[in-house]
Design a protein around this motif. Structure first.
Motif, PDB file in Angstrom:
ATOM      1  N   SER A 241      80.091  24.782  49.174  1.00 61.52           N
ATOM      2  CA  SER A 241      80.392  23.391  49.413  1.00 61.52           C
ATOM      3  C   SER A 241      79.649  22.641  50.417  1.00 61.52           C
ATOM      4  N   ALA A 244      76.363  21.783  48.867  1.00 58.41           N
ATOM      5  CA  ALA A 244      76.350  20.565  47.966  1.00 58.41           C
ATOM      6  C   ALA A 244      76.444  19.358  48.604  1.00 58.41           C
ATOM      7  N   TYR A 248      73.707  16.644  47.978  1.00 66.76           N
ATOM      8  CA  TYR A 248      74.089  15.037  47.930  1.00 66.76           C
ATOM      9  C   TYR A 248      73.675  14.113  48.585  1.00 66.76           C
TER      10      TYR A 248
ATOM     11  N   ASP B  80      73.938  23.832  34.512  1.00 65.19           N
ATOM     12  CA  ASP B  80      73.554  23.636  35.952  1.00 65.19           C
ATOM     13  C   ASP B  80      72.177  23.982  36.423  1.00 65.19           C
ATOM     14  N   VAL B 264      76.062  26.585  43.927  1.00 64.52           N
ATOM     15  CA  VAL B 264      76.097  25.155  44.425  1.00 64.52           C
ATOM     16  C   VAL B 264      76.179  23.987  43.442  1.00 64.52           C
ATOM     17  N   LEU B 265      75.492  24.106  42.303  1.00 66.63           N
ATOM     18  CA  LEU B 265      75.218  23.084  41.279  1.00 66.63           C
ATOM     19  C   LEU B 265      76.676  23.108  40.561  1.00 66.63           C
ATOM     20  N   LEU B 268      78.666  20.888  42.793  1.00 65.59           N
ATOM     21  CA  LEU B 268      78.379  19.575  42.617  1.00 65.59           C
ATOM     22  C   LEU B 268      78.850  18.828  41.349  1.00 65.59           C
ATOM     23  N   ARG B 271      82.581  18.365  41.357  1.00 64.58           N
ATOM     24  CA  ARG B 271      82.916  17.422  42.282  1.00 64.58           C
ATOM     25  C   ARG B 271      82.687  15.969  41.851  1.00 64.58           C
TER      26      ARG B 271
END
Lengths: 290, 290
Positions: A241, A244, A248, B80, B264-265, B268, B271
């Motif tokens: 998290s 990420a 971003y 991803d 991680v992707l 993302l 999210r």
């Protein structure tokens, strides 16, 4: 880094000599009437010294399961971004030519000739490696494109989303088949355009884009939080998290500096895949970089 | 975020009802003898209300340039990572089934039947979107695999590098057709294994892996340097270089925490691509996340 490469890395442009690497007939279909940027390797002599090389290529070509028309599927993929650039078919000659020239070459079913992507547009796809699948009837050309691959000028040929079609939305050539990272990058770019045009809803991305201090403080904060997941032995899901978040926020900064993820990956590839000799020359310590 | 999706997001497992979305004959080739996880959308009623939906799908299927055997190429790609998972062929029925079931479905040329990837292994490829190319004869299934795609147990079917073959190296199923980021990730993993086995040369990666304080101080330092390229208006090439440093060092930390870039992707994507309603429910401010 395992971006593998053929023996004899540096290509030099010499017309048609590439064919000399292959047995008679293998390059027979090469379109000699066109000014094709045929390539041979600079260390051709080293290649020629390997008496087994031609037979290795022959063995390889014999191992492909060509269909009833003598073809296999070839998919060109961007080595950095993973974007699928285009898909064509190859016959024995096309694959042999790609191996020797390191430029993605296909067999045109409609014109019944070989063609090298870029022979008219100069937008070659420079091959880093070639992979065959478990059935040996499908091939990936893993390469770096010199420019847009599609004849429409689009970066890739895949810009028509079926879900958009079914929703009745118009096809935009900017709506490429993007994977997660590039989809996010595209969204950040859209937010920047909205910000410039003062339209669209408020968003966190727009706040970051318009406030340098906020953006930089967030990047430092997220990097710190990522580190703390290791230092404080937090759960791995926290690490994913926080990473990420780092990605971003850093991508918003990249947008501010007009840098793409592809630019960054290009740096990473050049840094970590350079040959042992180059790497040795640039080393300051006795350690290898990676 | 532009990871687009079909109308009616949530799939529910109901055998064979998917076919009811299409005109008679469209799903005729679906292999009814096998226990196939056929899917329909939970909001089927909403779908059925759209009287135009079937005709839109028909129009789409009519627009594909099927070859002389009624087939087109379909490439399954991880949404991803961008990894090309496998390549098969689709006929009209296979594409229609994929659109309705959101599970990558192909036409087997050898068995002359439809087959859904995962119908025996349960390693389905869950479709996020489908793209067709400019010529309308090649398709990308952009999806998330439930597990390894290859029948050998390998993550993808492309684990045979032609450059390895020509160098006479053995084929390892871990040597996938990796793009830059995943190639670096693979190298970092190898360094960790070398470190555990106390073999291989010294490297910076190994130093970072074995020194938590050094690793975290480098991540904070690189994040700071990335920010300073914006704050001090440095050249964009410096930004790309510093971002490469951030990525590399952060990826060493991910390895330490057993987290992959794909993890991680995934975070993302979840999210940033969640639906407006979900996003609204989780919002704390009036701003949208991205």
């Amino acid at each position: 880094m395992a971006v593998s490469s053929f023996p004899c890395i540096q290509p030099v442009r010499v017309p048609f000599k590439a064919c000399s690497l292959f047995p008679a007939g293998v390059c027979g279909g090469f379109n000699k009437k066109k000014k094709i940027n045929a390539i041979v390797f600079s260390s051709l002599r080293k290649f020629e010294k390997d008496v087994n090389f031609q037979s290795k290529v022959d063995t390889l070509l014999n191992s492909i399961k060509w269909d009833d028309k003598g073809l296999a599927v070839a998919i060109a993929q961007n080595v950095d971004t993973g974007a699928i650039l285009m898909q064509g078919f190859v016959n024995r000659d096309a694959l042999a030519t790609t191996i020797s020239s390191r430029k993605a070459t296909f067999f045109s079913r409609s014109r019944a000739t070989l063609w090298t992507k870029g022979e008219t547009s100069n937008n070659f796809i420079n091959i880093h490696d070639i992979f065959v699948d478990c059935d040996r009837d499908s091939i990936i050309y893993l390469g770096k494109p010199d420019g847009p691959t599609c004849h429409t000028g689009s970066e890739t040929c895949y810009f028509t989303s079926i879900s958009d079609l079914l929703k009745g939305q118009e096809v935009e050539e900017t709506n490429l088949a993007l994977t997660t990272l590039y989809s996010l990058e595209s969204t950040i770019s859209k937010r920047e355009l909205e910000l410039a045009g003062q339209h669209g809803k408020p968003s966190w991305t727009k706040r970051l884009l318009s406030n340098e201090n906020l953006l930089c403080s967030k990047i430092r904060e997220e990097a710190d939080e990522l580190c703390r997941t290791l230092e404080e032995k937090e759960d791995s899901s926290r690490t994913a998290s926080e990473m990420a978040d780092v990605l971003y926020h850093a991508m918003v900064l990249l947008r501010r500096k007009d840098v793409t993820i592809e630019n960054v990956l290009d740096v990473l590839r050049r840094r970590f895949s350079r040959s042992g000799i180059e790497e040795k020359q640039s080393r300051v310590s006795t350690e290898s970089q990676v």
